[in-house]
Enzyme design. Structure first.
Site, short mmCIF file in Angstrom:
data_model
loop_
_atom_site.label_atom_id
_atom_site.label_comp_id
_atom_site.label_asym_id
_atom_site.label_seq_id
_atom_site.Cartn_x
_atom_site.Cartn_y
_atom_site.Cartn_z
N GLU A 38 0.85 -1.21 0.00
CA GLU A 38 0.00 0.00 0.00
C GLU A 38 0.89 1.26 0.00
O GLU A 38 1.92 1.30 0.69
CB GLU A 38 -0.83 -0.06 1.29
CG GLU A 38 -1.74 1.12 1.56
CD GLU A 38 -2.45 0.97 2.93
OE1 GLU A 38 -2.06 0.11 3.76
OE2 GLU A 38 -3.42 1.71 3.16
N LYS A 109 -9.28 2.13 -1.93
CA LYS A 109 -9.53 1.51 -0.62
C LYS A 109 -10.91 1.90 -0.09
O LYS A 109 -11.24 3.09 0.03
CB LYS A 109 -8.43 1.95 0.35
CG LYS A 109 -8.46 1.25 1.70
CD LYS A 109 -7.22 1.66 2.50
CE LYS A 109 -7.11 0.93 3.83
NZ LYS A 109 -5.85 1.28 4.53
N CYS A 144 -5.19 -3.43 2.70
CA CYS A 144 -4.92 -3.42 4.14
C CYS A 144 -6.18 -3.59 4.98
O CYS A 144 -6.78 -4.66 4.97
CB CYS A 144 -4.14 -2.15 4.48
SG CYS A 144 -3.16 -2.34 5.98
C1 ACM Z 1 -4.00 0.05 7.27
O1 ACM Z 1 -5.12 -0.04 6.76
N1 ACM Z 1 -3.01 0.67 6.62
C2 ACM Z 1 -3.71 -0.54 8.58
#
Ligand code: ACM
Length: 263
Positions: A38, A109, A144
């Site tokens: 990420e 995301k 993530c």
């Molecule tokens: C995250 O979502 N970077 C922990």
């Protein structure tokens, strides 16, 4: 086919240096799919939305045109996390670059973690699956913190994913409990690319603890990195094996679903 997951330490704000490491890693790698962490072009812990905007890219910026050309020349799928600017919106995104002329795909995301909600907009694309013809595989992406929502990987699996890739910047170890289950319960391969190193910004120290992993569709670990070292881990996968969702002669995890009882 083979998949590689890259674990390294992006340096905050040093896009050129990070990009150079990314290019060298791709150049040395022999697999069909390579997954980076990420926000690995820029680093993670932005102090403000304005700061993040300064480092953000559009998905058709030069870097992605170049990566797309490399994907085509090397016949490799490249997945890479970056801050994406699109009109006035800012997303925590992952580009999925396929080795064919198709446009660049980008996942944004969906679930924002901790201070990310002050920096980024929530992703607006949902959980979609990309079909690559050569190599022949269907890939779903989550980023993530999305791992904490079993709905994310379930949706990707129901949409046909053979493999879920998960570029990450994980700061705890609790995900180790959940991610093999996401692979097992959906009968998909799952690859978590975590970063390592420390960022000291915003009056807080974030330690990213590596341990990147590639899971088979039965939840077993095919490859695992250490918690603090720069590594490329690789595993052989066979996407066809994920498409029949039965696991014995009477049970099939999709056919057996009783969705009228779920909410
Ligand atoms: C995250 O979502 N970077 C922990």
């Amino acid at each position: 086919m083979f998949i590689s997951v890259v674990q390294f330490e992006p340096k905050f704000g040093e896009i050129e240096a990070n990009y150079s490491k990314i290019l060298n890693t791709i150049s040395d790698d022999k697999s069909d799919i390579i997954v980076f962490p990420e926000l690995c072009l820029t680093g993670y812990d932005f102090v403000s939305r304005d700061e993040a905007k300064k480092f953000a890219s559009e998905v058709n910026d030069l870097i992605f045109i170049e990566l797309k050309n490399i994907a085509i020349v090397k016949k490799k799928i490249i997945v890479i996390g970056f801050p994406e600017i699109s009109d006035d919106k800012l997303y925590n995104s992952a580009a999925i670059l396929l080795p064919n002329p198709q446009l660049n795909n980008v996942y944004r995301k969906t679930h924002l973690f901790f201070r990310e909600r002050f920096i980024f907009d929530e992703g607006d694309k949902g959980f979609f699956v990309i079909e690559s013809i050569e190599p022949e595989i269907k890939i779903g992406t989550m980023i993530c913190y999305d791992w904490r929502f079993p709905e994310a990987s379930r949706t990707l699996a129901l949409n046909g994913a053979d493999l879920i890739v998960c570029p990450s910047n994980l700061v705890t170890n609790v995900w180790h409990i959940a991610t093999p289950a996401r692979a097992l319960e959906n009968k998909v391969y799952l690859a978590v690319a975590n970063r390592i190193g420390i960022e000291n910004r915003n009056g807080q120290e974030l330690l990213f603890n590596g341990s990147s992993q590639i899971y088979s569709y039965n939840g077993s670990v095919l490859a695992k990195a250490l918690s603090d070292s720069v590594e490329v881990i690789s595993a052989e996968i066979d996407p066809i094996k994920t498409r029949n969702k039965s696991f014995n002669e009477f049970n099939d995890i999709f056919a057996d679903r009783r969705s009228q009882y779920y909410s």
